[in-house]
Design an enzyme around this catalytic site. Structure first.
Site, short mmCIF file in Angstrom:
data_model
loop_
_atom_site.label_atom_id
_atom_site.label_comp_id
_atom_site.label_asym_id
_atom_site.label_seq_id
_atom_site.Cartn_x
_atom_site.Cartn_y
_atom_site.Cartn_z
CG ASP A 68 44.03 41.09 35.29
OD1 ASP A 68 43.31 40.57 36.17
OD2 ASP A 68 43.82 42.23 34.83
CG ASP A 107 41.28 38.58 33.53
OD1 ASP A 107 40.11 38.82 33.14
OD2 ASP A 107 41.59 38.48 34.73
CE LYS A 137 37.77 37.80 34.86
NZ LYS A 137 38.28 39.16 35.20
CD GLU A 139 39.22 44.50 35.63
OE1 GLU A 139 39.33 45.74 35.80
OE2 GLU A 139 39.89 43.67 36.27
CD GLU A 206 37.05 41.53 42.38
OE1 GLU A 206 37.23 41.26 41.17
OE2 GLU A 206 37.98 41.66 43.20
O1 KIV Z 1 42.08 38.27 37.72
C1 KIV Z 1 41.32 37.61 38.45
O2 KIV Z 1 41.72 36.69 39.16
C2 KIV Z 1 39.91 37.96 38.46
C3 KIV Z 1 39.05 37.30 39.49
C4 KIV Z 1 39.23 38.00 40.77
C5 KIV Z 1 37.64 37.25 39.08
O3 KIV Z 1 39.47 38.75 37.69
#
Ligand code: KIV
Length: 289
Positions: A68, A107, A137, A139, A206
């Site tokens: 994202d 994401d 993915k 968070e 991160e």
């Molecule tokens: O959105 C993204 O690019 C990420 C990376 C920084 C891991 O989550």
């Protein structure tokens, strides 16, 4: 081949180098688990469109993330917060279409999973069905464990993301390094163990101190993917526009720029405009008669 000997595919997953050993199919979560077993490090890049993703696929990047970060790096927003599910589906589908071998992870954007595990399931299924990605993915550590569990139970591979979680930029008041001090370090370890326990196949760390990232990596059975986490994580990820020098202005301390694409593209555009102004383009070889 008898029942106890591995099939060629199993053999490939356990002995060959990650991408080099995967010739005619996509990289899978089993390949990544096998890479951790044999101590092979791997690279992940973000991608937001079919052409760029195709370049990275051909270059042998085993995992591409439709992050994202598209918000800041592709769509012109200041943060990742405004990114929508519709945008993520469109970008992810393009990246899937442009690639053959890389595993594509997408994401779940802000607001698409925090409400409930059911909301996470609904939107993760959209990314799998409508965009065709191989994994999602999201968070959060302990706070996202129940959602991760539900997705994994439903057959959706989940990459977790802890430490600095950019969707919480307004709560953090910026992008500060995480996990500093005993209590924060213990929380990061608890988060890492919670997502592993919930079934995540990998976890992004991160902006955390290198020593803490090394400790998490040693204590987890699943691969850790560092971004600003020092040299000892199992994998490293960078935002492609940072890595290739497309980003305007300052990049974070943890970025290494491997090219200066912004200058190359700017020069090409200026030369094109100059040729048009001066009549040098199009030339005879660019014309039909
Ligand atoms: O959105 C993204 O690019 C990420 C990376 C920084 C891991 O989550």
């Amino acid at each position: 081949m008898n029942a106890s000997s591995p099939s060629p595919a199993q053999n490939q997953a356990s002995t060959a180098t990650l991408y080099g050993g995967v010739t005619n199919r996509r990289v899978t979560v089993r390949d990544l688990a096998a890479a951790k077993q044999r101590g092979e490090k791997w690279a992940m890049l973000t991608a937001y469109d079919a052409l760029t993703a195709g370049v990275f696929d051909e270059a042998g990047i085993p995992v591409l993330l439709v992050g994202d970060s598209a918000g800041n790096c592709h769509l012109g927003y200041e943060t990742t917060v405004p990114v929508t599910m519709d945008q993520m589906v469109m970008l992810s589908a393009a990246v899937v279409r442009g690639t053959r071998r890389s595993m594509i992870v997408a994401d779940l954007p802000f607001g698409s999973y925090q409400e409930s595990p059911a909301q996470a399931m609904h939107n993760a299924a959209r990314l799998m069905k409508d965009a065709g990605v191989g994994a999602v993915k999201l968070e959060g550590g302990e706070r996202s464990a129940r959602s991760i569990e539900l997705l994994v139970e439903a057959g959706i591979p989940v990459m977790a993301h802890i430490g600095l979680t950019p969707q919480s930029v307004h709560a953090f008041g910026g992008y500060p390094v995480q996990g500093r001090g005993d209590e924060a370090a213990h929380q990061l370890l608890r988060d890492a163990k919670a997502v592993q326990q919930a079934g995540a196949f990998a976890v992004v760390l991160e902006a955390v101190p290198a020593e803490l990232a090394a400790q998490v990596t040693e204590q987890l059975a699943i691969p850790t993917v560092g971004i600003g986490g020092g040299p000892d994580t199992d994998a490293q990820v960078l935002v492609w526009t940072d890595m290739a020098g497309m980003t305007a202005g300052r990049v974070p301390k943890f970025v290494k720029q491997y090219a200066n694409l912004r200058a190359v593209l700017g020069d090409a555009a200026r030369e094109f405009a100059e040729d048009v102004r001066g009549g040098a383009f199009p030339a005879e070889e660019h014309s039909f008669h």
